[in-house]
Design a protein around this motif. Structure first.
Motif, PDB file in Angstrom:
ATOM      1  N   ASP A  11       0.848  -1.191   0.000  1.00  0.00           N
ATOM      2  CA  ASP A  11       0.000   0.000   0.000  1.00  0.00           C
ATOM      3  C   ASP A  11       0.883   1.241   0.000  1.00  0.00           C
ATOM      4  O   ASP A  11       1.608   1.508   0.968  1.00  0.00           O
ATOM      5  N   PRO A  12       0.851   2.058  -1.070  1.00  0.00           N
ATOM      6  CA  PRO A  12       1.732   3.232  -1.118  1.00  0.00           C
ATOM      7  C   PRO A  12       1.438   4.263  -0.042  1.00  0.00           C
ATOM      8  O   PRO A  12       2.325   5.044   0.320  1.00  0.00           O
ATOM      9  N   VAL A  13       0.220   4.289   0.483  1.00  0.00           N
ATOM     10  CA  VAL A  13      -0.110   5.255   1.528  1.00  0.00           C
ATOM     11  C   VAL A  13       0.757   5.028   2.756  1.00  0.00           C
ATOM     12  O   VAL A  13       1.269   5.977   3.360  1.00  0.00           O
ATOM     13  N   ARG A  14       0.943   3.779   3.127  1.00  0.00           N
ATOM     14  CA  ARG A  14       1.774   3.472   4.295  1.00  0.00           C
ATOM     15  C   ARG A  14       3.222   3.901   4.059  1.00  0.00           C
ATOM     16  O   ARG A  14       3.873   4.433   4.973  1.00  0.00           O
ATOM     17  N   TYR A  15       3.717   3.720   2.846  1.00  0.00           N
ATOM     18  CA  TYR A  15       5.082   4.165   2.526  1.00  0.00           C
ATOM     19  C   TYR A  15       5.200   5.683   2.674  1.00  0.00           C
ATOM     20  O   TYR A  15       6.181   6.181   3.243  1.00  0.00           O
TER      21      TYR A  15
ATOM     22  N   SER B  69       3.230  18.076   6.960  1.00  0.00           N
ATOM     23  CA  SER B  69       3.980  16.895   6.544  1.00  0.00           C
ATOM     24  C   SER B  69       4.691  17.183   5.237  1.00  0.00           C
ATOM     25  O   SER B  69       4.086  17.703   4.298  1.00  0.00           O
ATOM     26  N   PRO B  70       5.984  16.870   5.121  1.00  0.00           N
ATOM     27  CA  PRO B  70       6.698  17.168   3.871  1.00  0.00           C
ATOM     28  C   PRO B  70       6.281  16.213   2.764  1.00  0.00           C
ATOM     29  O   PRO B  70       5.838  15.090   3.027  1.00  0.00           O
ATOM     30  N   PRO B  71       6.408  16.624   1.513  1.00  0.00           N
ATOM     31  CA  PRO B  71       6.101  15.730   0.409  1.00  0.00           C
ATOM     32  C   PRO B  71       7.161  14.649   0.270  1.00  0.00           C
ATOM     33  O   PRO B  71       8.309  14.824   0.662  1.00  0.00           O
TER      34      PRO B  71
ATOM     35  N   ASP C 292      -8.410   6.950  -6.077  1.00  0.00           N
ATOM     36  CA  ASP C 292      -9.434   6.756  -5.042  1.00  0.00           C
ATOM     37  C   ASP C 292      -9.345   7.796  -3.923  1.00  0.00           C
ATOM     38  O   ASP C 292     -10.032   7.692  -2.911  1.00  0.00           O
ATOM     39  N   GLY C 293      -8.492   8.797  -4.110  1.00  0.00           N
ATOM     40  CA  GLY C 293      -8.472   9.938  -3.203  1.00  0.00           C
ATOM     41  C   GLY C 293      -7.637   9.768  -1.951  1.00  0.00           C
ATOM     42  O   GLY C 293      -7.670  10.629  -1.076  1.00  0.00           O
ATOM     43  N   ARG C 294      -6.854   8.695  -1.860  1.00  0.00           N
ATOM     44  CA  ARG C 294      -6.043   8.505  -0.654  1.00  0.00           C
ATOM     45  C   ARG C 294      -4.710   9.232  -0.716  1.00  0.00           C
ATOM     46  O   ARG C 294      -4.127   9.562   0.319  1.00  0.00           O
ATOM     47  N   LEU C 295      -4.193   9.470  -1.922  1.00  0.00           N
ATOM     48  CA  LEU C 295      -2.938  10.181  -2.098  1.00  0.00           C
ATOM     49  C   LEU C 295      -3.131  11.346  -3.060  1.00  0.00           C
ATOM     50  O   LEU C 295      -3.976  11.295  -3.962  1.00  0.00           O
ATOM     51  N   VAL C 296      -2.317  12.378  -2.854  1.00  0.00           N
ATOM     52  CA  VAL C 296      -2.227  13.495  -3.783  1.00  0.00           C
ATOM     53  C   VAL C 296      -0.866  13.416  -4.449  1.00  0.00           C
ATOM     54  O   VAL C 296       0.160  13.277  -3.774  1.00  0.00           O
ATOM     55  N   VAL C 297      -0.847  13.467  -5.779  1.00  0.00           N
ATOM     56  CA  VAL C 297       0.396  13.399  -6.553  1.00  0.00           C
ATOM     57  C   VAL C 297       0.438  14.632  -7.443  1.00  0.00           C
ATOM     58  O   VAL C 297      -0.420  14.815  -8.295  1.00  0.00           O
ATOM     59  N   GLU C 298       1.436  15.499  -7.241  1.00  0.00           N
ATOM     60  CA  GLU C 298       1.503  16.759  -7.983  1.00  0.00           C
ATOM     61  C   GLU C 298       2.926  17.020  -8.485  1.00  0.00           C
ATOM     62  O   GLU C 298       3.871  16.989  -7.680  1.00  0.00           O
ATOM     63  N   PRO C 299       3.060  17.331  -9.785  1.00  0.00           N
ATOM     64  CA  PRO C 299       2.058  17.131 -10.841  1.00  0.00           C
ATOM     65  C   PRO C 299       2.018  15.650 -11.205  1.00  0.00           C
ATOM     66  O   PRO C 299       3.068  15.013 -11.331  1.00  0.00           O
ATOM     67  N   PHE C 300       0.837  15.085 -11.358  1.00  0.00           N
ATOM     68  CA  PHE C 300       0.726  13.639 -11.432  1.00  0.00           C
ATOM     69  C   PHE C 300       1.360  13.063 -12.694  1.00  0.00           C
ATOM     70  O   PHE C 300       1.720  11.896 -12.730  1.00  0.00           O
ATOM     71  N   GLN C 301       1.561  13.874 -13.742  1.00  0.00           N
ATOM     72  CA  GLN C 301       2.200  13.365 -14.962  1.00  0.00           C
ATOM     73  C   GLN C 301       3.716  13.255 -14.811  1.00  0.00           C
ATOM     74  O   GLN C 301       4.379  12.578 -15.595  1.00  0.00           O
ATOM     75  N   ASN C 302       4.271  13.918 -13.817  1.00  0.00           N
ATOM     76  CA  ASN C 302       5.720  14.014 -13.662  1.00  0.00           C
ATOM     77  C   ASN C 302       6.271  12.789 -12.933  1.00  0.00           C
ATOM     78  O   ASN C 302       5.808  12.464 -11.834  1.00  0.00           O
TER      79      ASN C 302
ATOM     80  N   LYS D 298      -5.246  13.308   3.393  1.00  0.00           N
ATOM     81  CA  LYS D 298      -5.753  13.996   4.583  1.00  0.00           C
ATOM     82  C   LYS D 298      -4.799  15.076   5.064  1.00  0.00           C
ATOM     83  O   LYS D 298      -5.202  15.985   5.782  1.00  0.00           O
ATOM     84  N   ALA D 299      -3.504  14.969   4.657  1.00  0.00           N
ATOM     85  CA  ALA D 299      -2.527  15.979   5.055  1.00  0.00           C
ATOM     86  C   ALA D 299      -2.300  17.009   3.963  1.00  0.00           C
ATOM     87  O   ALA D 299      -1.583  17.986   4.166  1.00  0.00           O
ATOM     88  N   SER D 300      -2.919  16.812   2.792  1.00  0.00           N
ATOM     89  CA  SER D 300      -2.608  17.684   1.661  1.00  0.00           C
ATOM     90  C   SER D 300      -3.070  19.115   1.883  1.00  0.00           C
ATOM     91  O   SER D 300      -2.524  20.042   1.292  1.00  0.00           O
ATOM     92  N   ARG D 301      -4.093  19.316   2.699  1.00  0.00           N
ATOM     93  CA  ARG D 301      -4.570  20.674   2.929  1.00  0.00           C
ATOM     94  C   ARG D 301      -3.559  21.515   3.687  1.00  0.00           C
ATOM     95  O   ARG D 301      -3.608  22.726   3.656  1.00  0.00           O
ATOM     96  N   ARG D 302      -2.626  20.822   4.385  1.00  0.00           N
ATOM     97  CA  ARG D 302      -1.621  21.548   5.149  1.00  0.00           C
ATOM     98  C   ARG D 302      -0.257  21.502   4.489  1.00  0.00           C
ATOM     99  O   ARG D 302       0.731  21.883   5.077  1.00  0.00           O
TER     100      ARG D 302
END
Length: 221
Positions: free
Chosen positions: A110-114, A134-136, A167-177, A186-190
């Motif tokens: 599960d990449p979220v745990r990583y 939380s840092p990226p 499915d909305g568990r991770l944010v990847v920016e920019p996702f094509q990169n 859940k931490a992306s807003r901060r």
């Protein structure tokens, strides 16, 4: 060592050139040799380096003994991930990842745990306080860790990351990169604004570009 040396690994080490830090050598072997247990036995590293030096001949930048001294200088007992460090993760076994990553992430897909584990170490390395964002996590670090610790292939790791983004568990920016930043949703807003605040990414070869030069002068430990 029961398994023979794999030509793919020798070819990859030769392709990178004469100047390789022990961290780069262990990284390639750990991802592609497939030994059981955490990390790589030093005997395996020694055999690969011996073959590499034999093929380089007069062009070899160091002796095997010199390589092992440089390797020893890279090994740390910190239980915190740092770029370019090596870790003793068992008797006579070294890894590019600290022992607590092997404990927390061994077999996990599960990449979220990583992202949670890696981001915590990046924050600790920067001396961040608990209330700081939380840092990226750089995508190359995440995918490499999933390959080594989770036993996934690169396409499998990329597919799992894509599914977690959709499915909305991770944010990847920019996702094509391929070198995008990754956050737990859940931490992306901060999350902090993108800046050069994360440690440099380890080199993983042409098929695995991370921005760090592949060749390095090991004569400077």
């Amino acid at each position: 060592m029961s398994d023979p040396l794999q030509p793919r690994i020798i070819d990859e080490l030769l392709r990178r050139g004469r100047y390789l830090y022990p961290t780069d050598v262990v990284d390639v072997i750990e991802r592609f040799h497939g030994v059981a247990g955490p990390g790589v036995p030093r005997t395996v590293v020694r055999q690969y380096v011996g073959e590499l030096l034999n093929q380089l001949g007069a062009r070899a930048p160091y002796t095997l003994e010199r390589f092992e001294r440089i390797l020893d200088g890279r090994v740390t007992d910190l239980d915190l991930w740092l770029p370019d460090a090596l870790y003793e993760v068992g008797a006579g076994r070294v890894s590019v990842y600290p022992a607590h990553w092997h404990r927390a992430l061994g077999g996990v897909r599960d990449p979220v745990r990583y992202v949670e584990v890696i981001a915590a170490d990046l924050a600790a390395a920067r001396g961040a306080t608990p209330d700081e964002p939380s840092p990226p996590v750089p995508r190359p670090i995440l995918v490499d860790a999933m390959m080594v610790l989770g036993g996934t292939s690169r396409p499998e790791a990329g597919g799992a990351l894509q599914a977690a983004r959709l499915d909305g568990r991770l944010v990847v920016e920019p996702f094509q990169n391929p070198e995008a930043d990754v956050w737990v949703a859940k931490a992306s807003r901060r999350r902090p604004a993108p800046v050069d605040s994360t440690p440099p990414v380890r080199s993983t070869g042409a098929a695995d570009p991370t921005g760090r030069p592949a060749e390095r002068d090991v004569s400077r430990p």
